[in-house]
Write a protein that holds these residues in place. Structure first.
Motif, PDB file in Angstrom:
ATOM      1  N   THR A 195      -1.339 -55.780  51.502  1.00 45.81           N
ATOM      2  CA  THR A 195      -2.994 -55.749  51.644  1.00 45.81           C
ATOM      3  C   THR A 195      -3.581 -56.242  50.402  1.00 45.81           C
ATOM      4  O   THR A 195      -4.276 -57.454  50.429  1.00 45.81           O
ATOM      5  N   MET A 236      -7.751 -64.750  58.016  1.00 48.61           N
ATOM      6  CA  MET A 236      -9.317 -64.094  57.528  1.00 48.61           C
ATOM      7  C   MET A 236      -9.717 -63.071  58.115  1.00 48.61           C
ATOM      8  O   MET A 236     -10.436 -62.849  57.850  1.00 48.61           O
ATOM      9  N   GLU A 237      -9.340 -63.098  59.894  1.00 48.88           N
ATOM     10  CA  GLU A 237     -10.380 -61.714  60.057  1.00 48.88           C
ATOM     11  C   GLU A 237      -9.616 -60.718  59.415  1.00 48.88           C
ATOM     12  O   GLU A 237     -10.359 -58.961  60.295  1.00 48.88           O
ATOM     13  N   ARG A 260     -10.212 -59.988  56.273  1.00 53.25           N
ATOM     14  CA  ARG A 260     -11.368 -59.920  55.643  1.00 53.25           C
ATOM     15  C   ARG A 260     -12.159 -57.856  56.178  1.00 53.25           C
ATOM     16  O   ARG A 260     -12.694 -57.399  55.502  1.00 53.25           O
ATOM     17  N   PRO A 261     -13.082 -57.651  57.474  1.00 47.65           N
ATOM     18  CA  PRO A 261     -13.899 -56.514  57.341  1.00 47.65           C
ATOM     19  C   PRO A 261     -13.135 -55.514  57.365  1.00 47.65           C
ATOM     20  O   PRO A 261     -13.689 -54.223  57.238  1.00 47.65           O
ATOM     21  N   LEU A 271     -10.351 -55.160  55.795  1.00 50.98           N
ATOM     22  CA  LEU A 271     -10.290 -55.238  53.739  1.00 50.98           C
ATOM     23  C   LEU A 271     -11.988 -54.059  53.993  1.00 50.98           C
ATOM     24  O   LEU A 271     -11.570 -53.345  52.480  1.00 50.98           O
ATOM     25  N   ASP A 272     -12.524 -54.824  53.985  1.00 48.94           N
ATOM     26  CA  ASP A 272     -14.035 -54.557  53.475  1.00 48.94           C
ATOM     27  C   ASP A 272     -14.553 -53.222  54.148  1.00 48.94           C
ATOM     28  O   ASP A 272     -14.891 -52.569  52.961  1.00 48.94           O
ATOM     29  N   ARG A 294      -5.583 -59.207  50.132  1.00 52.12           N
ATOM     30  CA  ARG A 294      -7.105 -59.251  49.309  1.00 52.12           C
ATOM     31  C   ARG A 294      -7.109 -60.555  48.313  1.00 52.12           C
ATOM     32  O   ARG A 294      -8.383 -61.471  47.826  1.00 52.12           O
ATOM     33  N   LEU A 337      -7.754 -63.719  50.663  1.00 51.21           N
ATOM     34  CA  LEU A 337      -9.688 -63.807  50.940  1.00 51.21           C
ATOM     35  C   LEU A 337     -10.229 -64.600  50.208  1.00 51.21           C
ATOM     36  O   LEU A 337     -11.102 -65.318  50.739  1.00 51.21           O
ATOM     37  N   LYS A 338     -10.162 -64.414  49.032  1.00 52.95           N
ATOM     38  CA  LYS A 338     -10.893 -65.270  47.750  1.00 52.95           C
ATOM     39  C   LYS A 338     -11.333 -66.806  47.860  1.00 52.95           C
ATOM     40  O   LYS A 338     -11.637 -67.424  48.233  1.00 52.95           O
TER      41      LYS A 338
END
Length: 121
Positions: free
Chosen positions: A26, A88-89, A91-92, A94-95, A30, A33-34
């Motif tokens: 994970t 990239m999906e 992202r939500p 991990l958010d 993270r 994602l940056k």
């Protein structure tokens, strides 16, 4: 959301964990994602991870089409890792994990609560 089934074929949580098992997986996502990263950039961004673990996770992510590995024909060779659209999906996800964890009292993680420190300090 129902959690009645535990089989991999029928449980999204089990599927998620089959790809993103362990804390490093994970955290690698993270970082990616940056922006895309080179291997050594990821090693630096994730203190404590071994090169073997990072390499193993990146190979697994590549095999499952979460990450692309682009090798550039340069001297010295340059390899860049980047999340695919499927990666990239995340992202939500991990958010949501981040939002939830920030609501948990810091003491449960063995951290000082900055609000309590301000009151007592």
């Amino acid at each position: 959301m129902k959690f009645d089934h535990c089989a991999l074929e029928e449980c999204g949580v089990a599927r998620f964990l089959s790809l993103l098992d362990g804390p490093w997986a994970t955290l690698i996502v993270r970082e990616l994602l940056k922006k895309p990263h080179r291997f050594n950039e990821l090693l630096t961004a994730l203190p404590g991870i071994s090169a073997h673990t990072l390499s193993s996770r990146l190979r697994k992510f590549e095999a499952h089409e979460l990450v692309t590995r682009t090798a550039y024909a340069e001297i010295p060779p340059r390899v860049v890792y980047e999340l695919t659209p499927v990666g990239m999906e995340l992202r939500p996800v991990l958010d949501a994990m981040n939002a939830w964890a920030m609501t948990v009292p810091p003491r449960l993680f063995g951290l000082d609560d900055p609000k309590e420190s301000a009151v007592t300090g």
